[in-house]
Design a protein around this motif. Structure first.
Motif, PDB file in Angstrom:
ATOM      1  N   GLU A  67       0.813  -1.217   0.000  1.00  0.00           N
ATOM      2  CA  GLU A  67       0.000   0.000   0.000  1.00  0.00           C
ATOM      3  C   GLU A  67       0.847   1.268   0.000  1.00  0.00           C
ATOM      4  N   TYR A 308      -9.758   0.721   6.683  1.00  0.00           N
ATOM      5  CA  TYR A 308      -8.394   0.314   6.346  1.00  0.00           C
ATOM      6  C   TYR A 308      -7.420   1.440   6.679  1.00  0.00           C
ATOM      7  N   GLN A 323      -6.411   6.275   9.006  1.00  0.00           N
ATOM      8  CA  GLN A 323      -7.452   5.247   9.031  1.00  0.00           C
ATOM      9  C   GLN A 323      -8.675   5.772   8.291  1.00  0.00           C
ATOM     10  N   ARG A 325     -12.540   4.975   6.501  1.00  0.00           N
ATOM     11  CA  ARG A 325     -13.702   4.095   6.611  1.00  0.00           C
ATOM     12  C   ARG A 325     -14.741   4.540   5.585  1.00  0.00           C
ATOM     13  N   ARG A 328     -16.774   0.027   0.010  1.00  0.00           N
ATOM     14  CA  ARG A 328     -15.854  -0.465  -1.021  1.00  0.00           C
ATOM     15  C   ARG A 328     -16.390  -0.094  -2.402  1.00  0.00           C
ATOM     16  N   GLN A 369      -9.438  -2.827  -0.738  1.00  0.00           N
ATOM     17  CA  GLN A 369      -9.165  -1.667   0.095  1.00  0.00           C
ATOM     18  C   GLN A 369      -9.474  -0.333  -0.588  1.00  0.00           C
TER      19      GLN A 369
END
Length: 411
Positions: A67, A308, A323, A325, A328, A369
């Protein structure tokens, strides 16, 4: 005419002698050239990777793991670009007297060498200058930075390759101390008269040696240059690498600052979207062919949410883990029956910006992600971070992590 030529040669030789220093040597120039060539090559390769992610050719392979890949490569790009500034200055200092030699052109090969040096120096100075100013988002010019920076990089790396090809015999002869000693042999022995110092076969009067040469050895000079370059890098690389964040004194971005502990490049006010983003009637449109759905913010929040830890990494070199949220993207597109290999166009409420739209290849849209993020670090998105919704995907440049999203469609 011959007399004028002789006078010019005497004048140029006199000026060249004034700038002479026992530190200057072909060996020193080769060592500095190695360092600079390494910095430019790494900078070019990482910059090319960033450019291809933003303007991908058909063959482009998009890597979503690890990532932090883009943040690391772009951090290295900016860091090596900054490191090249003192290295370039030292390299120019080491060869400066040679640029004053007369006649300026001795042969076709010499002319080619001079042309490659002129092109390399001019392009390099402009490239590192505009690159440094870009990290501070200061643009005192009218041309588009991205395209000029990209094509100048090709000019720099091409002229560097040409220069290396022309100077390859000299580089090979002075690559190491052993090779230098073998090449010189006894050619320079006894050439220096009392009160003079032999410098690559030429004699320099001790009375006119540069003050920089007094009390310095070549190793000392290189050590000082390495230390100075290291200090410059360490005090700026903290915007890219969290383990150096405590040493960040001069970089324009600092980690854990800004709304919700994450820096911001472009605010809602700068983008001119504040009113539209805060409109209670805002909806997200999701489309695939003739199928189209709209979602209010409450409806998006009612969909399955995923969280994620992903970095936001920008082309200016800074990155910050956070972080996120939200929903998806692949789940969102499934609501309109989008195919798994669909490429998407993401549209922002921002109308006039270069990145009011972004294109998302299937490698990102199908990644677990990749989110339409609604929250950052445990709270609803700040307006400057893209409220009411923004894109966040692994391994993707920050300029493509579109903020203030209002439409996602298959193309």
């Amino acid at each position: 005419m011959d007399r004028l030529t002789i006078l010019l040669q005497q004048q140029m030789d006199s000026v060249s002698e004034r700038f002479a220093s026992p530190l200057r040597s072909k060996r020193l120039t080769v060592v500095l050239g190695r360092w600079l060539a390494l910095a430019f090559t790494v900078c070019f390769a990482t910059g090319l990777f960033s450019h291809l992610l933003q303007d991908p050719p058909g063959w482009m392979l998009f890597l979503t793991r690890p990532e932090w890949l883009y943040g690391a490569t772009q951090g290295i790009h900016v860091t090596t670009g900054i490191a090249s500034i003192p290295l370039l200055a030292a390299k120019l200092w080491s060869v400066f007297p040679e640029l004053l030699r007369w006649p300026p052109l001795k042969s076709v090969v010499h002319g080619l060498e001079r042309a490659s040096i002129a092109l390399f120096v001019a392009a390099s100075l402009v490239e590192v200058a505009i690159g440094l100013l870009n990290t501070f988002q200061w643009y005192p010019w009218t041309f588009g930075f991205k395209d000029v920076h990209y094509w100048l990089a090709w000019v720099v790396i091409g002229s560097l390759a040409l220069h290396i090809a022309v100077k390859l015999p000299l580089i090979a002869a002075h690559w190491s101390r052993r090779q230098e000693a073998a090449t010189a042999g006894t050619a320079n022995a006894g050439t220096a008269a009392p009160g003079e110092t032999a410098v690559d076969g030429a004699t320099v009067s001790a009375a006119v040696q540069s003050p920089l040469g007094r009390g310095w050895s070549r190793r000392g000079f290189l050590a000082a240059l390495a230390a100075g370059t290291g200090v410059v890098v360490l005090t700026m690389a903290g915007q890219s690498f969290n383990w150096l964040a405590g040493l960040n004194l001069f970089a324009p971005r600092r980690m854990d600052t800004g709304p919700q502990g994450v820096p911001v490049n472009r605010t809602a006010a700068q983008a001119g979207v504040a009113q539209a983003a805060m409109d209670p009637d805002w909806v997200l449109t999701v489309a695939s062919g003739a199928v189209q759905k709209t979602f209010t913010l409450a409806q998006l929040a009612a969909l399955p949410q995923f969280s994620y830890g992903l970095p936001i990494a920008c082309v200016e070199g800074w990155s910050q883990g956070a972080q996120w949220r939200g929903v998806r993207i692949r789940d969102l597109m499934a609501t309109v029956g989008a195919p798994a290999d669909a490429e998407l166009q993401i549209s922002s409420l921002e109308k006039g910006g270069v990145y009011g739209r972004s294109f998302m290849p299937a490698a990102y849209s199908q990644d677990d992600q990749t989110l339409l993020a609604l929250e950052l670090n445990g709270a609803p998105l700040d307006l400057d971070h893209g409220f009411p919704a923004r894109i966040i995907a692994p391994g993707r440049p920050g300029v493509l992590q579109t903020k203030w999203v209002h439409k996602v469609e298959v193309i």
